[in-house]
Structure formats: C-alpha cells, structure tokens
Scaffold this active site. Structure first.
Site, PDB file in Angstrom:
ATOM      1  N   ASP A  31       0.859  -1.184   0.000  1.00  0.00           N
ATOM      2  CA  ASP A  31       0.000   0.000   0.000  1.00  0.00           C
ATOM      3  C   ASP A  31       0.900   1.241   0.000  1.00  0.00           C
ATOM      4  O   ASP A  31       1.867   1.321   0.754  1.00  0.00           O
ATOM      5  CB  ASP A  31      -0.909   0.001   1.233  1.00  0.00           C
ATOM      6  CG  ASP A  31      -2.025   1.029   1.120  1.00  0.00           C
ATOM      7  OD1 ASP A  31      -3.197   0.621   1.071  1.00  0.00           O
ATOM      8  OD2 ASP A  31      -1.718   2.247   1.080  1.00  0.00           O
ATOM      9  N   HIS A 100     -10.178  -5.138  -3.318  1.00  0.00           N
ATOM     10  CA  HIS A 100      -8.873  -5.394  -2.683  1.00  0.00           C
ATOM     11  C   HIS A 100      -9.073  -5.722  -1.215  1.00  0.00           C
ATOM     12  O   HIS A 100     -10.001  -5.237  -0.580  1.00  0.00           O
ATOM     13  CB  HIS A 100      -7.932  -4.195  -2.826  1.00  0.00           C
ATOM     14  CG  HIS A 100      -8.526  -2.893  -2.387  1.00  0.00           C
ATOM     15  ND1 HIS A 100      -9.373  -2.162  -3.182  1.00  0.00           N
ATOM     16  CD2 HIS A 100      -8.401  -2.196  -1.240  1.00  0.00           C
ATOM     17  CE1 HIS A 100      -9.752  -1.079  -2.549  1.00  0.00           C
ATOM     18  NE2 HIS A 100      -9.185  -1.065  -1.357  1.00  0.00           N
ATOM     19  N   HIS A 102      -6.954  -5.471   2.314  1.00  0.00           N
ATOM     20  CA  HIS A 102      -5.771  -4.968   3.004  1.00  0.00           C
ATOM     21  C   HIS A 102      -5.254  -6.069   3.932  1.00  0.00           C
ATOM     22  O   HIS A 102      -6.025  -6.648   4.693  1.00  0.00           O
ATOM     23  CB  HIS A 102      -6.131  -3.771   3.894  1.00  0.00           C
ATOM     24  CG  HIS A 102      -6.661  -2.584   3.166  1.00  0.00           C
ATOM     25  ND1 HIS A 102      -5.922  -1.430   2.994  1.00  0.00           N
ATOM     26  CD2 HIS A 102      -7.856  -2.340   2.577  1.00  0.00           C
ATOM     27  CE1 HIS A 102      -6.652  -0.536   2.340  1.00  0.00           C
ATOM     28  NE2 HIS A 102      -7.828  -1.064   2.078  1.00  0.00           N
TER      29      HIS A 102
END
Ligand code: 5GP
Ligand code: ZN
Length: 134
Positions: A31, A100, A102
């Site tokens: 990220d 997505h 995380h």
C-alpha cells in the site's frame, strides 16, 4: 481491464508498484500509504468493483493469497498479529474501486485503534434485525 482503474494498470504493469506476491489470479503489492510496516493489498487480476460484484472463485483466490501474505508477514517482519480489511462502497470507506483486501501486520505497540465502539442494543432489536437477515 476497466478504464481509468489504477489497480488494473498495476496488474498490466502500466503503473509501478512494489509487488510482493502473484499467482494466476491475484497480485499483491505494498500500500502506498501504509498504516503499519508491511501493509499490503491483495487484488484479483480480473477487475470487479467490490465485494458486491466479485465472483466467488476470485474471492477465494484473494483469500488464499491474503493468508499467504499474513503468514509471510509474521515470519519475515515479526508482526504479532494481522488484520484483513475490505471496504465495499464509499459508505464503508472504499476509495479505490477495484476489489482489494488490506493485509495489515499488527504490532503490540502500534498506534492503530478500533474505528468504532460497540453499541448496547436490546434483545428485541437484535431479534428484529436477525429476522430481516434470515
Ligand atoms: P480503500 O480505501 O479503497 O479500502 O483502499 C485503497 C488503498 O489503496 C489505500 O490504502 C491507498 O493508500 C492505496 N492506494 C491508492 N492509490 C494507490 C497506488 O497508486 N498505489 C498503491 N500501491 N496503493 C494505492
Ligand atoms: Zn480494475
């Protein structure tokens, strides 16, 4: 590939990313604004907007890749725990509209705090909402 999707561009190699894992169905990369050391995102190669749209097979592939990364974060970074986070739609904080997950390594002394506070509700309310969801 969806037009103007930055994550599709990362999959296609048209935008740079620090890729840490990939397989036939998924790509995982750091990220750009990490919450903790090692914060990564796992995405399906195939575009879908979010949890409401992703097909079950792709979801399973992403889950397997997220587990792989969590184990690797513990082994290589020495994290004490991991959070998996997924947001669907702006109401739930989604800002990039390519599914997505995380993978957020957690450390005993890190600064992250729970974003919400558990509420007290009575049994009737729990029963009513459960009935709606059944
Ligand atoms: P969301 O807010 O949709 O759950 O998560 C989007 C995440 O993507 C954010 O944590 C944000 O830092 C990350 N992000 C946004 N743009 C880029 C980018 O161009 N490259 C990378 N590696 N991460 C990005
Ligand atoms: Zn996309």
């Amino acid at each position: 590939m969806a037009d103007d999707c930055i994550f599709c561009k990362i999959v296609a190699g048209e935008l740079p990313a620090e890729v840490v894992d990939q397989d036939e169905h998924t790509v995982s990369f750091m990220d750009i604004n990490p919450w903790t050391r090692g914060h990564a995102l796992v995405i399906p190669r195939k575009h879908s907007r979010n949890l409401f749209e992703i097909d079950d097979d792709d979801l399973a592939h992403v889950a397997a890749a997220a587990k792989r990364l969590a184990l690797r974060a513990r082994e290589r970074l020495g994290c004490d725990g991991v959070n998996l986070l997924n947001s669907a739609e702006p109401a739930a904080w989604q800002t990039v509209f390519h599914f997505h997950v995380h993978v957020i390594p957690r450390y005993e002394d890190d600064p992250l705090r729970l974003p919400g506070a558990p509420q007290q509700v009575d049994q009737d309310e729990l029963r009513a909402v459960a009935k709606e969801l059944r």
